[in-house]
Design a protein around this motif. Sequence first.
Motif, PDB file in Angstrom:
ATOM      1  N   ASN A  23       4.682  48.770  89.970  1.00 28.54           N
ATOM      2  CA  ASN A  23       3.292  49.016  89.557  1.00 28.54           C
ATOM      3  C   ASN A  23       3.172  49.000  88.037  1.00 28.54           C
ATOM      4  N   ILE A  26       3.126  45.347  86.898  1.00 29.17           N
ATOM      5  CA  ILE A  26       1.914  44.614  87.297  1.00 29.17           C
ATOM      6  C   ILE A  26       0.709  45.086  86.497  1.00 29.17           C
ATOM      7  N   TYR A  27       0.524  46.400  86.419  1.00 27.79           N
ATOM      8  CA  TYR A  27      -0.649  46.924  85.704  1.00 27.79           C
ATOM      9  C   TYR A  27      -0.534  46.661  84.205  1.00 27.79           C
ATOM     10  N   CYS A  28       0.681  46.791  83.678  1.00 33.06           N
ATOM     11  CA  CYS A  28       0.891  46.498  82.256  1.00 33.06           C
ATOM     12  C   CYS A  28       0.530  45.046  81.960  1.00 33.06           C
ATOM     13  N   VAL A  30      -1.549  42.980  83.545  1.00 34.62           N
ATOM     14  CA  VAL A  30      -2.976  42.660  83.612  1.00 34.62           C
ATOM     15  C   VAL A  30      -3.739  43.306  82.453  1.00 34.62           C
ATOM     16  N   LYS A 114      -4.653  54.192  95.822  1.00 35.79           N
ATOM     17  CA  LYS A 114      -3.531  53.264  95.914  1.00 35.79           C
ATOM     18  C   LYS A 114      -3.430  52.730  97.333  1.00 35.79           C
ATOM     19  N   GLU A 117      -5.510  47.217  93.436  1.00 29.79           N
ATOM     20  CA  GLU A 117      -5.259  45.867  92.943  1.00 29.79           C
ATOM     21  C   GLU A 117      -5.358  45.845  91.423  1.00 29.79           C
ATOM     22  N   PRO A 118      -4.480  45.067  90.766  1.00 32.79           N
ATOM     23  CA  PRO A 118      -4.486  45.024  89.297  1.00 32.79           C
ATOM     24  C   PRO A 118      -5.860  44.711  88.713  1.00 32.79           C
ATOM     25  N   ARG A 119      -6.586  43.777  89.321  1.00 31.89           N
ATOM     26  CA  ARG A 119      -7.900  43.437  88.746  1.00 31.89           C
ATOM     27  C   ARG A 119      -8.884  44.595  88.883  1.00 31.89           C
ATOM     28  N   VAL A 121      -7.964  47.785  88.711  1.00 34.58           N
ATOM     29  CA  VAL A 121      -7.569  48.716  87.655  1.00 34.58           C
ATOM     30  C   VAL A 121      -8.147  48.257  86.311  1.00 34.58           C
ATOM     31  N   ALA A 122      -8.018  46.959  86.026  1.00 27.42           N
ATOM     32  CA  ALA A 122      -8.529  46.430  84.753  1.00 27.42           C
ATOM     33  C   ALA A 122     -10.041  46.585  84.667  1.00 27.42           C
TER      34      ALA A 122
END
Length: 134
Positions: A23, A26-28, A30, A114, A117-119, A121-122
Motif C-alpha cells: 500500500n 502504490i499510494y506513494c 499515485v 480499505k 483504490e489509489p485514485r 485516495v488521490a
Amino acid sequence: MPSSSHAATEAATILLVEDNEDNQAIYCAVLTHHGHTVLQALDGESGVRLAREHLPDVIIMDISMPILNGYEATRLLKADAATAHIPIIALTAHAMAEDRQKAHDAGCDFYLAKPAEPRVVAAEVARILALSER
Ligand code: MN
C-alpha cells in the motif's frame, strides 16, 4: 517550509502512515504522480514524529499498525496544538460504522474504507486540499 497556503499550487506534502509496504508503494506512487511530496512512515510512532518534524498538509493514517496504532497516533497529533489542525484521513479496515466511529472519536477528520483504490485516495487528498484553501 510553512504550509499555510496552497494558493499557488495544488502540490502539497502528504504524510502516509501505513505498515503495509505494498500500500505504501502504490499510494506513494499515485500521490507523487499528482505532484505531491510524500513522507512515509511504517508505524504510528514514526508517523507522529514525522508529522511533528514536517507539519504535512494532509495525513493518511492506517489504523492497524505496530508500536502505535492509527487511533493512538491520531489522538497524540490532535492533542498537540502544533499538529491538531492537520487533516487526517483514516484508512479503516472495514466499512463498518463501528470503525468509523472509533476513528472519529480518536480525532480523524475523514475516512476511506480499505481496500482504497489509489485514485480514490488521490481524489480525497485533492478534495481536502481544496477545502483547506478556503
Ligand atoms: Mn495496517
